[in-house]
Write an enzyme that holds these catalytic residues in place. Structure first.
Site, PDB file in Angstrom:
ATOM      1  N   ASN A 129       3.168  -4.028  10.668  1.00 60.88           N
ATOM      2  CA  ASN A 129       3.949  -4.505  11.852  1.00 60.88           C
ATOM      3  C   ASN A 129       3.194  -5.597  12.782  1.00 60.88           C
ATOM      4  OD1 ASN A 129       6.545  -5.275  10.432  1.00 60.88           O
ATOM      5  ND2 ASN A 129       7.763  -3.236  12.074  1.00 60.88           N
ATOM      6  N   ASP A 203       8.597  -2.442   8.447  1.00 60.32           N
ATOM      7  CA  ASP A 203      10.287  -2.716   8.334  1.00 60.32           C
ATOM      8  C   ASP A 203      10.572  -2.160   6.320  1.00 60.32           C
ATOM      9  OD1 ASP A 203      11.812  -4.035   9.886  1.00 60.32           O
ATOM     10  OD2 ASP A 203       9.851  -5.113   9.843  1.00 60.32           O
ATOM     11  N   LYS A 213      -7.616  -2.067  -6.981  1.00 54.64           N
ATOM     12  CA  LYS A 213      -6.972  -3.102  -6.346  1.00 54.64           C
ATOM     13  C   LYS A 213      -6.667  -4.151  -7.598  1.00 54.64           C
ATOM     14  CE  LYS A 213      -8.572  -7.089  -3.847  1.00 54.64           C
ATOM     15  NZ  LYS A 213     -10.334  -7.670  -3.248  1.00 54.64           N
TER      16      LYS A 213
END
Length: 218
Positions: A129, A203, A213
């Site tokens: 976030n 979230d 990766k």
């Protein structure tokens, strides 16, 4: 005056103040001062570490109206490098703010969470976030200024509370993921009187973290 700031405080001044000697403008003013006083020592390393100077610092630190700062380390006026440098301006400002604030939270232990968390997708990518952590860090300063002991559980942020750590009971737990933040916060609850949970916890958390990766087509 609402407050007195003595910066720099030499070895001579510290020893005179600790023993009630008032023979110049500075020490006379200090002897009459009953409001908060912030003292920032600055001198040669050997002078700072001498038994007389350290005893004066210990004596003055026990007075209720005094906030005694530790000397910083670095290049000194005498050309050497070591402990004895005056604290930087941000520390002096923080100490003044602390000294001027009534200690309405003395004896309280506060746990505060702040900043974002980062949930790894692979060693390169993560979900997060966009949080600066400013609100949580401001709350930490407010509680410290009011005399509380604070445990901060912080996600990744560029903010720093090093100025307050010079003279306040602040413990900082740096974490990355929401799981780590949860673990550190819950562990701090037992000693806490108050908890302020204002971190921007992510979230979503990937069910599985790739060990390499991921290619775009995956």
């Amino acid at each position: 005056a609402d407050m007195m700031l003595i910066a720099p405080a030499t070895a001579n001044v510290l020893c005179k103040m600790a023993h009630g000697i008032a023979d110049d403008a500075l020490t006379t003013t200090f002897a009459a001062m009953r409001k908060p006083v912030v003292i920032a020592p600055a001198m040669n390393t050997n002078m700072y570490e001498s038994p007389a100077t350290q005893e004066a610092i210990r004596t003055l630190s026990q007075w209720d109206n005094i906030t005694m700062l530790d000397a910083a380390s670095g290049e000194l006026a005498c050309g050497t490098t070591g402990k004895g440098r005056m604290q930087e301006v941000d520390v002096l400002v923080a100490a003044a703010e602390y000294a001027l604030t009534p200690k309405t939270m003395a004896g309280k232990h506060v746990v505060i969470t702040a900043g974002p968390t980062q949930e790894a997708i692979d060693p390169v990518r993560y979900i997060s976030n966009a949080s600066t952590g400013k609100m949580g860090y401001s709350l930490v300063r407010a509680c410290l200024n009011r005399g509380a002991e604070v445990t901060l559980v912080s996600g990744p942020t560029h903010l720093s509370l090093k100025a307050w750590q010079q003279f306040c009971p602040l413990r900082v737990e740096n974490v990355v993921s929401s799981a780590a933040m949860c673990e550190a916060t819950v562990a701090a609850f037992e000693q806490a009187d108050i908890a302020i949970l204002c971190a921007a916890v992510a979230d979503f958390t990937p069910c599985k973290i790739a060990d390499r990766k991921l290619k775009k087509q995956e």
